[in-house]
Design a protein around this motif. Structure first.
Motif, short mmCIF file in Angstrom:
data_model
loop_
_atom_site.label_atom_id
_atom_site.label_comp_id
_atom_site.label_asym_id
_atom_site.label_seq_id
_atom_site.Cartn_x
_atom_site.Cartn_y
_atom_site.Cartn_z
N THR A 28 0.86 -1.10 -0.26
CA THR A 28 -0.05 -0.13 0.05
C THR A 28 0.95 1.29 0.01
OG1 THR A 28 -1.61 -1.33 1.20
CG2 THR A 28 -1.82 1.19 1.19
N ALA A 29 0.99 1.93 -1.00
CA ALA A 29 1.76 3.04 -1.24
C ALA A 29 1.18 4.28 -0.33
CB ALA A 29 1.88 3.67 -2.65
N GLY A 30 2.25 4.96 0.23
CA GLY A 30 1.74 6.39 1.00
C GLY A 30 1.69 7.48 0.10
N GLY A 31 0.98 8.46 0.61
CA GLY A 31 0.64 9.63 -0.18
C GLY A 31 1.75 10.43 -0.47
N ARG A 32 1.85 11.04 -1.55
CA ARG A 32 2.85 12.01 -1.95
C ARG A 32 2.87 13.41 -1.23
NH1 ARG A 32 1.57 11.72 -8.34
NH2 ARG A 32 -0.27 12.36 -7.68
N GLY A 33 3.96 13.82 -0.96
CA GLY A 33 4.20 14.97 -0.26
C GLY A 33 3.71 15.96 -1.31
N GLY A 34 3.09 17.21 -0.73
CA GLY A 34 2.45 18.44 -1.31
C GLY A 34 3.83 19.34 -1.87
N LEU A 35 3.52 19.93 -3.07
CA LEU A 35 4.84 20.88 -3.57
C LEU A 35 4.70 22.18 -2.45
CD1 LEU A 35 4.54 20.30 -7.19
CD2 LEU A 35 6.06 19.23 -5.74
N GLY A 36 5.85 22.62 -2.34
CA GLY A 36 6.07 24.01 -1.55
C GLY A 36 5.78 25.08 -2.70
N ASN A 37 5.63 26.27 -2.14
CA ASN A 37 4.98 27.36 -3.02
C ASN A 37 6.25 27.74 -3.97
OD1 ASN A 37 6.90 28.61 -1.21
ND2 ASN A 37 5.60 30.19 -0.58
N TRP A 38 7.27 27.67 -3.94
CA TRP A 38 8.53 28.16 -4.84
C TRP A 38 8.22 27.46 -6.44
CZ3 TRP A 38 12.36 24.67 -7.21
CH2 TRP A 38 12.40 23.66 -6.72
N HIS A 39 7.48 26.24 -6.35
CA HIS A 39 7.16 25.60 -7.63
C HIS A 39 6.27 26.45 -8.38
CE1 HIS A 39 8.82 21.52 -6.80
NE2 HIS A 39 8.53 21.89 -5.61
N PHE A 40 5.31 26.97 -7.72
CA PHE A 40 4.48 27.91 -8.59
C PHE A 40 4.75 29.36 -8.93
CE2 PHE A 40 2.54 24.65 -5.52
CZ PHE A 40 2.06 23.90 -6.27
N LYS A 41 6.00 29.64 -8.71
CA LYS A 41 6.33 31.04 -9.11
C LYS A 41 6.56 31.24 -10.54
CE LYS A 41 10.31 34.20 -8.41
NZ LYS A 41 11.61 34.40 -7.75
N THR A 42 5.93 32.33 -11.06
CA THR A 42 6.24 32.46 -12.59
C THR A 42 6.46 33.93 -12.86
OG1 THR A 42 3.72 33.34 -12.66
CG2 THR A 42 4.12 30.95 -12.96
N PRO A 43 6.67 34.22 -14.05
CA PRO A 43 7.06 35.72 -14.26
C PRO A 43 5.93 36.66 -13.65
CG PRO A 43 7.66 34.43 -16.15
CD PRO A 43 7.06 33.64 -15.21
N THR A 44 4.84 36.27 -13.94
CA THR A 44 3.63 37.16 -13.40
C THR A 44 3.15 37.06 -12.16
OG1 THR A 44 1.97 35.36 -14.23
CG2 THR A 44 2.69 37.29 -16.05
N LEU A 45 3.44 35.75 -11.44
CA LEU A 45 3.30 35.65 -10.02
C LEU A 45 4.32 35.39 -9.31
CD1 LEU A 45 0.95 34.94 -8.11
CD2 LEU A 45 0.90 32.65 -8.83
N GLN A 46 4.89 36.57 -8.86
CA GLN A 46 6.46 36.40 -8.17
C GLN A 46 6.11 35.79 -6.72
OE1 GLN A 46 9.45 37.37 -9.35
NE2 GLN A 46 8.49 37.54 -11.63
N THR A 47 5.18 36.08 -6.05
CA THR A 47 5.17 35.68 -4.79
C THR A 47 3.98 35.08 -4.26
OG1 THR A 47 4.21 37.75 -3.99
CG2 THR A 47 6.35 37.47 -3.72
N PRO A 48 3.82 33.50 -4.98
CA PRO A 48 2.72 32.70 -4.75
C PRO A 48 2.46 32.36 -3.16
CG PRO A 48 4.39 31.20 -5.63
CD PRO A 48 4.74 32.99 -5.77
#
Length: 331
Positions: free
Chosen positions: A122-142
């Motif tokens: 039975t596989a464990g749940g994956r860890g969630g991604l931190g906010n730095w993964h969601f940084k884009t040129p238009t969204l500097q501080t997710p």
């Protein structure tokens, strides 16, 4: 405790894997920066429930009373891109020949056949991604991150099929346990009534030049076993794994040897037609009762497979039998 009470070949367990840790939505701050970019780390994954094959265990007894197996949750991510710790896996040691099934659907998931082999049950749940993964040129501080994936809770069935080179097939009281006790160091319970053997007994048979093979006394088949009569199914399951089938029919059978062989064969065929392709050897047991005339008479009406007349008690024909089995195993 007799061997019968501690040989367990079927358990049903509830497996709960760990939840994944949440990712962090932290924004970088220090004495020079009051409002920096995202630096939230990822959450750790939840612990898996893992099966590991081991030659040191030969039964599922240690899991019989452990109804719930629970792995650890993953830790949340931290600031400074720190990832959370993974949850600790719960590793269950199982004997070789263990099959894992989904208890709801009955689907076979996998089988463990080698020492040290590991598979995730039975596989464990994956860890969630931190906010730095969601940084884009238009969204500097997710200011958001991913939650961890929940673990799973599921019922699993573990079944053991004994792995042996030779499986003994015969009705109760055909002399299977006696043969095993004479040719190997196994000490099965022996008594003069049917159904003494209620669990497979395994014995190592030593052969010439310090070679050896494994023999399993599979509890007696009764007519109708393939339809689940008596304890039939559980016993027949163990026969699937043996590479050679040794049919044992006593010389004093009330039917003819041919008839009894046909009934045994039919039981196996109805249970699993693939068993018909395995090499077969016939041993006529308790043959110390026969004189030469009777033996010659019986030989006229035997199935067309390699056969040998033996007596475990009188130690008659055992070397020939081992030679035949060794040849059949290695062909």
């Amino acid at each position: 405790m007799s061997q019968g009470s501690n040989f367990v070949d079927y358990v049903k367990i509830c497996c709960r894997s760990g939840h994944g840790g949440a990712g962090s939505a932290h924004l970088h701050r220090d004495k020079h920066t009051s409002m920096g970019g995202p630096d939230g780390g990822d959450g750790g994954r939840g612990g898996h429930i893992v099966l590991r094959g081991s030659t040191n265990v030969w039964t599922l007894l240690h899991l019989k009373y452990r109804k719930h197996v629970i792995a650890e949750n993953g830790e949340p991510g931290g600031s400074g891109l720190k990832s959370g710790r993974n949850g600790k896996d719960d590793i269950l040691e199982v004997p070789l020949g263990t099959i894992a099934k989904d208890a709801e659907t009955g689907e076979v998931l996998f089988e463990i056949t080698k020492d040290g082999e590991t598979k995730i049950l039975t596989a464990g749940g994956r860890g969630g991604l931190g906010n730095w993964h969601f940084k884009t040129p238009t969204l500097q501080t997710p200011r958001f991150s991913q939650p961890g994936e929940p673990g799973k809770e599921e019922w699993m069935i573990l079944e053991l099929k004994v792995l042996a080179d030779v499986g003994l097939v015969g009705f109760p009281n055909a002399g299977k346990s006696t043969l095993l006790s004479v040719v190997s160091a196994a000490k099965p319970e022996i008594a003069d009534y049917p159904f003494t053997t209620l669990v497979p007994n395994l014995g190592i048979v030593s052969y010439r030049d310090s070679r050896s093979f494994v023999m399993a006394d599979i509890p007696g088949i009764i007519e109708g076993a393939s339809k689940g009569k008596g304890l039939g199914f559980r016993f027949l399951r163990h026969i699937e794994r043996n590479s050679v089938l040794l049919f044992m029919i006593p010389a004093d059978t009330s039917r003819s040897v041919n008839e009894e062989f046909a009934i045994l064969l039919r039981e196996l065929q109805e249970y699993n037609p693939e068993l018909m392709h395995k090499p077969k050897v016939l041993a006529i047991t308790k043959s110390d009762m026969l004189d030469e005339e009777l033996t010659a008479e019986m030989k006229k009406d035997l199935p067309a497979i390699p056969y040998v007349f033996i007596s475990s008690v009188a130690q008659k024909g055992l070397t020939e039998l081992k030679d035949m089995l060794w040849k059949a195993i290695n062909e």
